[in-house]
Design a protein around this motif. Sequence first.
Motif, mmCIF file in Angstrom:
data_model
loop_
_atom_site.group_PDB
_atom_site.id
_atom_site.type_symbol
_atom_site.label_atom_id
_atom_site.label_comp_id
_atom_site.label_asym_id
_atom_site.label_seq_id
_atom_site.Cartn_x
_atom_site.Cartn_y
_atom_site.Cartn_z
ATOM 1 N N PHE A 86 -20.548 -76.533 33.857
ATOM 2 C CA PHE A 86 -21.495 -76.889 34.918
ATOM 3 C C PHE A 86 -21.829 -75.675 35.779
ATOM 4 O O PHE A 86 -23.009 -75.353 35.997
ATOM 5 C CB PHE A 86 -20.914 -78.015 35.780
ATOM 6 C CG PHE A 86 -21.749 -78.347 36.984
ATOM 7 C CD1 PHE A 86 -22.961 -79.016 36.844
ATOM 8 C CD2 PHE A 86 -21.340 -77.983 38.260
ATOM 9 C CE1 PHE A 86 -23.750 -79.318 37.952
ATOM 10 C CE2 PHE A 86 -22.113 -78.279 39.373
ATOM 11 C CZ PHE A 86 -23.314 -78.942 39.218
ATOM 12 N N GLN A 116 -24.797 -89.320 40.082
ATOM 13 C CA GLN A 116 -24.176 -89.921 41.265
ATOM 14 C C GLN A 116 -25.011 -91.078 41.816
ATOM 15 O O GLN A 116 -24.657 -91.647 42.844
ATOM 16 C CB GLN A 116 -23.981 -88.857 42.344
ATOM 17 C CG GLN A 116 -22.948 -87.785 41.944
ATOM 18 C CD GLN A 116 -22.832 -86.680 42.966
ATOM 19 O OE1 GLN A 116 -23.821 -86.262 43.571
ATOM 20 N NE2 GLN A 116 -21.625 -86.185 43.160
ATOM 21 N N MET A 134 -26.576 -83.734 38.192
ATOM 22 C CA MET A 134 -25.400 -84.240 38.919
ATOM 23 C C MET A 134 -25.794 -85.325 39.915
ATOM 24 O O MET A 134 -25.156 -86.383 39.992
ATOM 25 C CB MET A 134 -24.709 -83.084 39.653
ATOM 26 C CG MET A 134 -23.439 -83.485 40.387
ATOM 27 S SD MET A 134 -22.820 -82.165 41.482
ATOM 28 C CE MET A 134 -23.817 -82.466 42.962
#
Lengths: 301, 301
Positions: free
Chosen positions: A56, A208, A204
């Motif tokens: 990442f 989420q 990301m």
Amino acid sequence: MQDLDANDITDAVIAQMATTPDPRMREIMEAAVRHLHAFAREVNLTPDEWLKGIAFLTAVGQMCSPIRQEFILLSDVLGLSRLVNVMHDSKGREAAGTETSLLGPFFREAAPKVELGGSIAVASDGPEIMIFGQVRDTEGQGVPHAVIDVWQTDADGLYDLQAHDPSVMDMRGQLRCDAEGRFHFRTLKPLGYSIPMDGPVGEMVRQQDRHGFRPAHIHILVAAPGYRELVTALYFADDAHVDSDTVFGVSKSLVIQESLGLPDAPVPGIPSIRYDFTMSRESEGGGGRVGSDPSRLVPAG
Amino acid sequence: MQDLDANDITDAVIAQMATTPDPRMREIMEAAVRHLHAFAREVNLTPDEWLKGIAFLTAVGQMCSPIRQEFILLSDVLGLSRLVNVMHDSKGREAAGTETSLLGPFFREAAPKVELGGSIAVASDGPEIMIFGQVRDTEGQGVPHAVIDVWQTDADGLYDLQAHDPSVMDMRGQLRCDAEGRFHFRTLKPLGYSIPMDGPVGEMVRQQDRHGFRPAHIHILVAAPGYRELVTALYFADDAHVDSDTVFGVSKSLVIQESLGLPDAPVPGIPSIRYDFTMSRESEGGGGRVGSDPSRLVPAG
């Protein structure tokens, strides 16, 4: 002979870094190692998860370019940019300066000069509003001829760099206050927008289940000789995301709402906002810009 | 209306990430944000320092390539790789398996097969040593025909990929133990070496006045059906850096020293090392490789 277990590895790393000549670098790196290790121990990070983290961060670094700073975006969505801002804003706030906000990636030097009362909307249409007020020092006295840079999205939620080719400057301008520090200008009501969602940070945020939006806002940078540069932004109370900004830029004292019939509005008949800015003197200390200025950050080549 | 100060910004970020559907991702990101913010508060990180940190991480990401993984190197020199290794090694250690060590970036598949008693030095010269021993299970029984991959630097401290063109495989080989798990092979005494110092991580290590060296070592990977793959390394006691490895890979139980006249040495007259490896069964759990395997990590393109 070293024989490091999960607890004493931390001390061994700190001991090896103890030779660092710069005391501030030593302090920061020691704290970074302690907190990094405490994090890994707390979640019992597995080799596979470690590998995902490495992949990442690598992808975030490789997404950076002269016009894109993905690590700042990561810092923004993790609340770190806001935290650093607030910690160094506090000196100004003790002296009652206007709260600061993130600079963001869309500031441009040499915006068009706009006369007091003029409009910063050159190439865009939409509902017009007026913003007026006064730039003051911490004793409430006007700051003569303070210079205000304003920049914002158009009514579709796009900055000029996103809506037009780079030669067009729109929805931005530079005002020079009068001798009492007073200003007024016309603009369009901006629209909120999503952070860039096409990179690893956007992925990301999607994983989420966050909306990824910033509430509608107007960026402001105020400068005057002898005063600390003020970087802030005004946020619209009626935006659905004003209480859930993905980059945590909103402060209560920076929330505004246009209305008709303000008693001291310099021009009647236009929904208007009054906002007075307070500048700290340079001698009042603190400050610094935290925000996305890619040109200072991407290594050459 | 949110009005975040330096303390409640952390809760606000965690609240916004609470929608994360994957519970493990939520747990890890919450802990990451708490520790990141605690770090910034503890050192009172300034906007200029924040900017340096952003620029450093960006440079680390941009140094990564299909043959270079600078983020793993950063994890290594900060002791994180070792920490993750040790935390997930512990299950194996309860069952008395050999301690693990970092895989490193120089493992290659399909190393030349070497007969028991043969040498892995094909294109290099230097002082010859012999390594022998037995691969055993946790009850002390030999593991028949266990396969051992060995790789190391030559006597100048270079891996084959650094000393030769990529078609040359040198100072590496694959051995097949006998029916009792016994093995012996010849090699050259390796030399310690510096981590790559030409990138941002090397620059950091230099600014910390660290030597940047790894002690001389021999990488070992042992595999046998039904057993957990064992990734480890043996470190030479007489290396000046055996107690200050820049990537914290050394464990006491992995330190060796060659000597003449060992009673059970299979060939007399060569300085020899006896080392027995103990493998845990797959049912004994744990494990996973932590090390620099760039091919798995760099995003395509």
